[in-house]
Design a protein around this motif. Structure first.
Motif, PDB file in Angstrom:
ATOM      1  N   THR A   1     -31.974 -37.777 -18.965  1.00 30.09           N
ATOM      2  CA  THR A   1     -31.133 -37.648 -17.774  1.00 30.09           C
ATOM      3  C   THR A   1     -31.509 -38.675 -16.718  1.00 30.09           C
ATOM      4  OG1 THR A   1     -31.068 -35.277 -18.205  1.00 30.09           O
ATOM      5  CG2 THR A   1     -30.249 -36.023 -16.071  1.00 30.09           C
ATOM      6  N   GLU A   2     -32.814 -38.813 -16.506  1.00 30.88           N
ATOM      7  CA  GLU A   2     -33.268 -39.767 -15.495  1.00 30.88           C
ATOM      8  C   GLU A   2     -32.952 -41.192 -15.930  1.00 30.88           C
ATOM      9  OE1 GLU A   2     -37.412 -39.587 -14.611  1.00 30.88           O
ATOM     10  OE2 GLU A   2     -37.197 -40.860 -12.838  1.00 30.88           O
ATOM     11  N   THR A   3     -33.138 -41.456 -17.196  1.00 25.10           N
ATOM     12  CA  THR A   3     -32.828 -42.790 -17.718  1.00 25.10           C
ATOM     13  C   THR A   3     -31.373 -43.149 -17.458  1.00 25.10           C
ATOM     14  OG1 THR A   3     -34.468 -42.553 -19.472  1.00 25.10           O
ATOM     15  CG2 THR A   3     -32.760 -44.213 -19.785  1.00 25.10           C
ATOM     16  N   ALA A   4     -30.491 -42.226 -17.779  1.00 25.42           N
ATOM     17  CA  ALA A   4     -29.065 -42.480 -17.577  1.00 25.42           C
ATOM     18  C   ALA A   4     -28.765 -42.753 -16.105  1.00 25.42           C
ATOM     19  CB  ALA A   4     -28.250 -41.292 -18.075  1.00 25.42           C
ATOM     20  N   LEU A   5     -29.345 -41.959 -15.222  1.00 30.21           N
ATOM     21  CA  LEU A   5     -29.101 -42.148 -13.794  1.00 30.21           C
ATOM     22  C   LEU A   5     -29.706 -43.454 -13.294  1.00 30.21           C
ATOM     23  CD1 LEU A   5     -29.473 -38.556 -12.352  1.00 30.21           C
ATOM     24  CD2 LEU A   5     -27.445 -40.000 -12.339  1.00 30.21           C
TER      25      LEU A   5
ATOM     26  N   LEU B   1     -29.767 -46.152 -14.993  1.00 24.34           N
ATOM     27  CA  LEU B   1     -28.920 -47.248 -15.453  1.00 24.34           C
ATOM     28  C   LEU B   1     -27.552 -47.298 -14.787  1.00 24.34           C
ATOM     29  CD1 LEU B   1     -29.793 -47.284 -19.244  1.00 24.34           C
ATOM     30  CD2 LEU B   1     -30.744 -48.639 -17.382  1.00 24.34           C
ATOM     31  N   ILE B   2     -27.015 -46.135 -14.426  1.00 19.72           N
ATOM     32  CA  ILE B   2     -25.669 -46.147 -13.841  1.00 19.72           C
ATOM     33  C   ILE B   2     -25.637 -45.658 -12.403  1.00 19.72           C
ATOM     34  CG2 ILE B   2     -24.708 -45.728 -16.128  1.00 19.72           C
ATOM     35  CD1 ILE B   2     -23.944 -42.937 -15.116  1.00 19.72           C
ATOM     36  N   GLY B   3     -26.809 -45.307 -11.861  1.00 21.38           N
ATOM     37  CA  GLY B   3     -26.863 -44.828 -10.490  1.00 21.38           C
ATOM     38  C   GLY B   3     -26.770 -45.968  -9.490  1.00 21.38           C
TER      39      GLY B   3
ATOM     40  N   LYS C   1     -25.405 -47.411  -5.575  1.00 19.48           N
ATOM     41  CA  LYS C   1     -24.201 -47.307  -4.757  1.00 19.48           C
ATOM     42  C   LYS C   1     -22.952 -47.867  -5.431  1.00 19.48           C
ATOM     43  CE  LYS C   1     -22.646 -48.277  -0.058  1.00 19.48           C
ATOM     44  NZ  LYS C   1     -23.051 -48.790   1.269  1.00 19.48           N
ATOM     45  N   TRP C   2     -23.120 -48.832  -6.338  1.00 19.32           N
ATOM     46  CA  TRP C   2     -21.941 -49.541  -6.827  1.00 19.32           C
ATOM     47  C   TRP C   2     -21.688 -49.441  -8.327  1.00 19.32           C
ATOM     48  CZ3 TRP C   2     -19.350 -50.591  -2.705  1.00 19.32           C
ATOM     49  CH2 TRP C   2     -19.999 -50.966  -1.528  1.00 19.32           C
TER      50      TRP C   2
ATOM     51  N   GLY D   1     -21.376 -47.130 -10.490  1.00 22.72           N
ATOM     52  CA  GLY D   1     -20.363 -46.183 -10.922  1.00 22.72           C
ATOM     53  C   GLY D   1     -18.963 -46.757 -10.787  1.00 22.72           C
ATOM     54  N   MET D   2     -18.711 -47.392  -9.652  1.00 23.58           N
ATOM     55  CA  MET D   2     -17.412 -48.003  -9.396  1.00 23.58           C
ATOM     56  C   MET D   2     -17.135 -49.132 -10.385  1.00 23.58           C
ATOM     57  SD  MET D   2     -16.034 -46.656  -6.568  1.00 23.58           S
ATOM     58  CE  MET D   2     -15.105 -47.909  -5.662  1.00 23.58           C
TER      59      MET D   2
ATOM     60  N   VAL E   1     -18.785 -41.280 -17.422  1.00 22.84           N
ATOM     61  CA  VAL E   1     -18.028 -41.687 -16.238  1.00 22.84           C
ATOM     62  C   VAL E   1     -16.886 -40.707 -15.968  1.00 22.84           C
ATOM     63  CG1 VAL E   1     -16.571 -43.494 -15.241  1.00 22.84           C
ATOM     64  CG2 VAL E   1     -18.618 -44.115 -16.504  1.00 22.84           C
TER      65      VAL E   1
ATOM     66  N   LEU F   1     -18.241 -37.507 -14.508  1.00 26.57           N
ATOM     67  CA  LEU F   1     -18.565 -37.716 -13.095  1.00 26.57           C
ATOM     68  C   LEU F   1     -17.300 -37.721 -12.256  1.00 26.57           C
ATOM     69  CD1 LEU F   1     -21.216 -40.559 -13.432  1.00 26.57           C
ATOM     70  CD2 LEU F   1     -21.619 -38.331 -12.381  1.00 26.57           C
TER      71      LEU F   1
END
Lengths: 106, 106
Positions: free
Chosen positions: B11-15, B17-19, B21-22, B24-25, B92, B95
């Motif tokens: 879970t932390e790994t995924a966040l 990599l994709i966490g 501010k930008w 996700g967009m 995505v 989310l």
DNA sequence: CAGCATCCTTATAGATACTG
DNA sequence: CAGTATCTATAAGGATGCTG
């Protein structure tokens, strides 16, 4: 024709609320059970008291986590997911699943 | 940046990599189509050139985004998801779905 | 047990100017 | 068009000490 997904704001909103270094881990553990403060400290390696407190307060302020204080000595505080928090479970599981796959592929 | 070798929590790994501010967009828009640099600049309100460059480089370094440079004048660079990046779509979407629900409930 | 207060370091983000 | 290079501001995170 490109399939344009609707609006980008929801994705960013979600990442704002559950992003950061620790929130994913906290949610992960609260998904499965109610937890006490020190229990989370033990479960999450390397998190400091200050950061755990701060992240829990953030989650509480956003209506994702419920904080139940038992007025007794020694103090007892239990953290659990709110109804809103529980709706995050599919998201956390999706993240977990993908992260697991990613780690395996390394 | 992500310290994958140090912590192996999915879970932390995924966040990681994709966490942020930008990311996700950016992933959101690359999910639906290949995009050029200035196209992403237009699609993502308020992002600066520097941040877009940096985030794209991060995603590229982690094998999520592919950067195709066309050697021509004026320059043309296209960004797209790799096979690994495409496996992020369910994440995505999860989310996005949750964020949408959250925003509605406000 | 479950924290808060203080100080400090690092990471992230933005503004602006410039370029092949 | 698709970036670099600086510089600055703010946010995130960490270390340590103390407490009801």
């Amino acid at each position: 024709m490109p399939k344009i997904l609707k609006d980008a704001c929801p994705t960013e909103t979600a990442l704002d609320l559950i992003g950061g270094k620790w929130k994913g881990m906290i949610l992960f553990y609260l998904c499965s059970d109610t937890r006490r403060f020190n229990e989370l400290m033990r479960l999450i390696p390397d998190i400091t008291q200050r950061m755990l407190t701060k992240q829990l307060r953030d989650l509480e302020a956003n209506g994702i986590v419920h904080r139940e204080v038992y007025p007794q000595v020694p103090p007892k505080v239990e953290y659990s997911l709110t109804d809103l928090g529980n709706t995050l479970e599919p998201v956390v599981r999706a993240l977990e699943k993908w992260g697991d796959r990613y780690l395996r592929a390394l």
